[in-house]
Structure formats: structure tokens, C-alpha cells
Design a protein around this motif. Structure first.
Motif, short mmCIF file in Angstrom:
data_model
loop_
_atom_site.label_atom_id
_atom_site.label_comp_id
_atom_site.label_asym_id
_atom_site.label_seq_id
_atom_site.Cartn_x
_atom_site.Cartn_y
_atom_site.Cartn_z
N PHE A 160 0.83 -1.21 0.00
CA PHE A 160 0.00 0.00 0.00
C PHE A 160 0.87 1.26 0.00
O PHE A 160 0.59 2.22 -0.73
N GLU A 161 1.94 1.26 0.80
CA GLU A 161 2.85 2.40 0.85
C GLU A 161 3.50 2.64 -0.51
O GLU A 161 3.62 3.78 -0.97
N ARG A 162 3.93 1.56 -1.14
CA ARG A 162 4.57 1.68 -2.45
C ARG A 162 3.60 2.26 -3.48
O ARG A 162 3.95 3.14 -4.27
N PHE A 163 2.36 1.79 -3.46
CA PHE A 163 1.36 2.29 -4.40
C PHE A 163 1.10 3.78 -4.19
O PHE A 163 1.07 4.56 -5.15
N MET A 164 0.95 4.20 -2.94
CA MET A 164 0.65 5.59 -2.64
C MET A 164 1.80 6.50 -3.06
O MET A 164 1.59 7.56 -3.65
N ARG A 165 3.03 6.11 -2.77
CA ARG A 165 4.17 6.94 -3.12
C ARG A 165 4.31 7.09 -4.63
O ARG A 165 4.59 8.18 -5.14
N GLU A 166 4.15 5.99 -5.33
CA GLU A 166 4.26 6.05 -6.79
C GLU A 166 3.15 6.91 -7.40
O GLU A 166 3.39 7.66 -8.34
N GLN A 167 1.95 6.83 -6.83
CA GLN A 167 0.85 7.61 -7.36
C GLN A 167 1.06 9.10 -7.11
O GLN A 167 0.80 9.94 -7.99
N VAL A 168 1.54 9.45 -5.91
CA VAL A 168 1.78 10.86 -5.59
C VAL A 168 2.91 11.41 -6.46
O VAL A 168 2.83 12.54 -6.97
N ARG A 169 3.96 10.64 -6.66
CA ARG A 169 5.06 11.10 -7.51
C ARG A 169 4.58 11.29 -8.94
O ARG A 169 4.96 12.27 -9.60
N SER A 170 3.77 10.39 -9.43
CA SER A 170 3.27 10.54 -10.80
C SER A 170 2.36 11.76 -10.91
O SER A 170 2.30 12.40 -11.96
N ALA A 171 1.67 12.09 -9.80
CA ALA A 171 0.80 13.26 -9.82
C ALA A 171 1.60 14.55 -9.92
O ALA A 171 1.16 15.51 -10.56
N LEU A 172 2.75 14.58 -9.30
CA LEU A 172 3.56 15.80 -9.30
C LEU A 172 4.52 15.88 -10.48
O LEU A 172 5.09 16.94 -10.74
N ARG A 173 4.69 14.78 -11.19
CA ARG A 173 5.68 14.77 -12.27
C ARG A 173 5.25 15.65 -13.44
O ARG A 173 6.05 16.44 -13.96
N TYR A 174 4.01 15.57 -13.85
CA TYR A 174 3.54 16.34 -15.02
C TYR A 174 3.59 17.85 -14.78
O TYR A 174 4.18 18.58 -15.58
N PRO A 175 2.99 18.37 -13.70
CA PRO A 175 3.09 19.83 -13.49
C PRO A 175 4.51 20.31 -13.31
O PRO A 175 4.86 21.42 -13.75
N SER A 176 5.36 19.52 -12.66
CA SER A 176 6.75 19.92 -12.48
C SER A 176 7.46 20.03 -13.82
O SER A 176 8.23 20.97 -14.05
N PHE A 177 7.20 19.09 -14.72
CA PHE A 177 7.84 19.12 -16.04
C PHE A 177 7.37 20.33 -16.83
O PHE A 177 8.17 21.00 -17.49
N VAL A 178 6.06 20.64 -16.77
CA VAL A 178 5.54 21.79 -17.53
C VAL A 178 6.12 23.10 -17.01
O VAL A 178 6.53 23.98 -17.78
N VAL A 179 6.17 23.25 -15.69
CA VAL A 179 6.73 24.47 -15.10
C VAL A 179 8.20 24.62 -15.47
O VAL A 179 8.68 25.71 -15.80
#
Length: 408
Positions: A160-179
């Protein structure tokens, strides 16, 4: 997570010294008591020497990853459930381990067991691998005789921890790349594009519009002072990392990150989901409420939330109900408070918190799926503003020059 150096006495009144990570002094006290030690002195320390040694060794030895620990828990559950003795199980895992560092750790655990120590004590000799939450659950398994069940619950928790961390990182990856892409575009335009237009504007011999003068001034500043700007950005990044490395800086940053538009609510829900699942796992396994709170604080992956959970533990220790402690924490939504109230009345807090964890997990999944739709309008507006500024600054002088030429 802050690091604390401690002095404690064991059952034979011998003085024991060491270093532990925890959200606060109370969490370290709970861990030491769980190990059968009586705390004598606990002080926060930066542990610079230990970090320096660890960083130098990490250059030559592979790190034990979250996946390694997850597989270790799953394999231990399978072997123990099949009736394999623990020493034989560890021997098989050591031979099958691909990670050389994990192989070494399992070997040291076997040697510690052969010396007469319990499994929890043997695992506690590797605090960088096994967290206080992990050790607490193993001690419960030893006390109840359900070690194979505890290993399976730990596997589910780690998954569960692994899933949550990967999901949160994927959520922040796109806006960070655009900025980042927008920042690079601004730098290229100001250093290479605008200076080319500046030569054209210089031949007009007329006063330029305000927007054009601002663009030319900012571009000239970047061209003339780009080494200083580069040093400033690098210094700012190093300073930020140093500040976040401190206990107060990390807490302030984690608190602020929960207020970031769109991403903040995802991080908040993810932290609450981890807390609810780990707290439910601890209480369902027989861990006392106060120790379960301290263990849950170790798993939220947010120092600010961990400190608020530690405050809950202190309130419960003073005799307050879990509901009142949850309300005073100030980080939980009304639905969590309602579920805690129902759980206390029915005596099924673990079931209620498990449902809260699942609910927030589903909400996080939904937020991540719709993240692009939520961020896209904001990015379009920012890009439109940037294009509008460049268009007004560059084409207004040409438009004015064209009008003057037509009048002539």
C-alpha cells in the motif's frame, strides 16, 4: 525525520546507547520501551558523522529498497505459514537474495538469532532497514504467536505504501515538467530572441512602449548578469535542501506542501490514508492505542502530520478520548471524525479506520486520474499570459511603426 541519540538501560541494568529516528521524543520513548529498554537520556542530534559514513558506504554498496523489504515480508509469511522453521527460512532467503546488502543483513539476523536474541531484537539492530512500525508489529507477532500473519499484514502495508508513493510522484511529475519547460523557454527567449529584436528597435529612433522597455530591460539584465543568476539559483537550491534537512525546515515545508493548490489536497489525502491504514493495522494486531499512534506517525511521510499525530498520542495519554484527540489535531476532515466517533461507540475503531484508509485511497486514485484536467486550464492561462506579454512587447513597436509609415 529528526534523529535522536539515546541512553537507556536494559533488563540487566546495563547502559545501552544508540541513535533512532522518530517524529518526536515520545515516539523514541515508545520504541525503546517496546524493545524492553528504560530510557535515561534522549537528545535530538543531526548525526553528521553517521550520515557521512552512510553516504560514503552507499557509493560502494547497493541500498536496500522498499521492494526488497516488501519481498522479504511476503516470503517470510509464505515460509512460516508452510511450517518452515525461522532459521531455515532465513537461510533460504539469504541464499536467494539478489541484493548483496540484503543478503548481508539477513545473515546478521541469523547470527543474532543463533546468539539467543529474539527476532524483533535482531531486526532492531538494523534501524535503517526496519522501521519502528515494522519492529513493533514483529514484537506483537512474537507475543501472540501469529508471526506469519503479521508478516502478511506488513506485506500488505508495504505494498500500500509503495502504491501511494508512486501515485503521488506521478501526480507531481507532469506539473513539475511543464513548469520547468516554461522556465527554460523564458530563459531562451530573454537571452537569444529578445536581444535580436532589440537591435531592430534601436533603429526606430522613437520612444518604445512600456511593455517593450520592460522586456528589453529584463532581457538585458539576464544577458549581463546570467553568471550571477546561475550562481544565485544554485545557491538557492543548496540552501533550500539544507533548510529542508533540518527538523524545523522539514516540518515547515511539509506543512506548506499541504496548501499547494490541487497537489496539496492529494498529498493531504495520501497522508491521511497512510495514517488510517497503519493505525488500523496496529490496533487490529493488538498494539496499544498510544503505541499504534506513534507507529502510525512513522508512516505518514509528512513531518507536520506526524507531529500532529504525536500530539494526539500525548492527549490520549493524558486521558482524553480518541475522538477529542483527533479533533484537537486539526488535520482530519469531518468524515474522519465521524468515523472515529462511530468506531469508539461500537468498539471497532480498527474497522472504521481501515474504511477511512480505503476511502482516501480511492479518492487519491480519482484525483490522480483527473489531475491533467484540473491542471490544464491553469497551464493554458499561464502560457497565454506569457505569450500575451511577449506579443505586446515585441509587436507593439512594429505596429506603431507601421501606423506612422502609413500616415506618411
Amino acid at each position: 525525520m529528526p534523529t535522536f541519540s539515546y541512553k537507556a538501560r536494559n533488563g540487566s541494568s546495563q547502559l545501552v546507547e544508540g541513535v533512532l529516528e522518530g517524529a518526536g521524543v515520545g515516539a523514541v520513548v515508545d520504541v525503546l520501551r517496546g524493545q524492553g529498554l528504560m530510557p535515561v537520556d534522549i537528545r535530538e542530534t543531526k548525526a553528521k558523522a553517521e550520515k557521512a559514513v552512510g553516504s560514503s558506504l552507499s557509493l560502494f554498496t547497493p541500498k536496500i529498497t522498499h521492494i526488497d523489504l516488501l519481498l522479504f515480508s511476503r516470503q517470510m509469511h509464505t515460509l512460516l505459514k508452510s511450517g518452515v522453521p525461522i532459521m531455515r527460512a532465513l537461510n533460504g532467503l539469504q541464499d536467494a537474495a539478489i541484493n548483496t546488502e540484503m543478503k548481508r543483513v539477513i545473515g546478521e539476523i541469523r547470527e543474532s538469532l543463533e546468539a539467543g536474541r529474539e527476532l524483533s531484537q535482531s531486526l532492531a539492530r538494523h534501524p535503517r532497514v526496519f522501521s519502528p512500525f515494522y519492529l513493533s508489529m514483529i514484537r506483537v507477532g512474537e507475543a501472540t504467536g501469529l508471526l506469519e500473519t503479521v508478516f502478511f499484514r506488513l506485506f500488505e502495508h508495504l505494498e500500500f505504501e509503495r502504491f501511494m508513493r508512486e501515485q503521488v510522484r506521478s501526480a507531481l511529475r507532469y506539473p513539475s515538467f511543464v513548469v520547468l519547460a516554461m522556465a527554460v523557454a523564458i530563459v531562451i527567449v530573454n537571452i537569444f530572441v529578445i536581444p535580436a529584436f532589440a537591435k531592430v528597435f534601436a533603429g526606430f529612433g522613437t520612444e518604445l512602449p512600456l511593455m517593450t522597455r520592460l522586456l528589453l530591460g529584463f532581457s538585458g539584465f539576464m544577458v549581463a548578469w546570467w553568471p550571477a543568476l546561475l550562481v544565485g539559483v544554485a545557491s538557492g537550491a543548496v540552501g533550500f535542501r539544507s533548510w529542508v534537512a533540518t527538523a524545523s525546515g522539514r516540518c515547515a515545508w511539509d506543512h506548506w506542501s499541504l496548501r499547494i493548490p490541487i497537489a496539496g489536497k492529494i498529498l493531504h489525502k495520501a497522508a491521511l490514508s497512510r495514517f488510517a491504514r497503519s493505525f488500523a493495522l496496529g490496533t487490529r494486531s493488538g498494539v496499544p492505542v498510544m503505541q499504534a499512534l506513534s507507529n502510525a506517525a512513522q508512516t505518514v511521510d509528512n513531518v507536520y502530520v506526524a507531529q500532529r499525530v504525536e500530539g494526539m498520542r500525548e492527549n490520549v495519554e493524558r486521558g482524553e478520548s480518541l475522538l477529542r484527540a483527533t479533533i484537537s489535531a486539526g488535520i482530519f476532515t469531518p468524515i474522519v471524525l465521524q468515523m472515529v466517533a462511530v468506531g469508539e461507540e461500537s468498539g471497532a475503531v480498527d474497522d472504521m479506520m481501515d474504511e477511512v484508509g480505503d476511502m482516501y485511497r480511492q479518492e487519491v486514485e480519482y484525483e490522480l486520474k483527473t489531475l491533467g484536467q484540473q491542471i490544464e486550464p491553469i497551464l493554458i492561462v499561464l502560457l497565454g499570459i506569457m505569450v500575451l506579454i511577449l506579443a505586446l512587447g515585441i509587436f507593439l513597436p512594429m505596429w506603431d511603426l507601421g501606423q506612422v509609415a502609413m500616415k506618411r
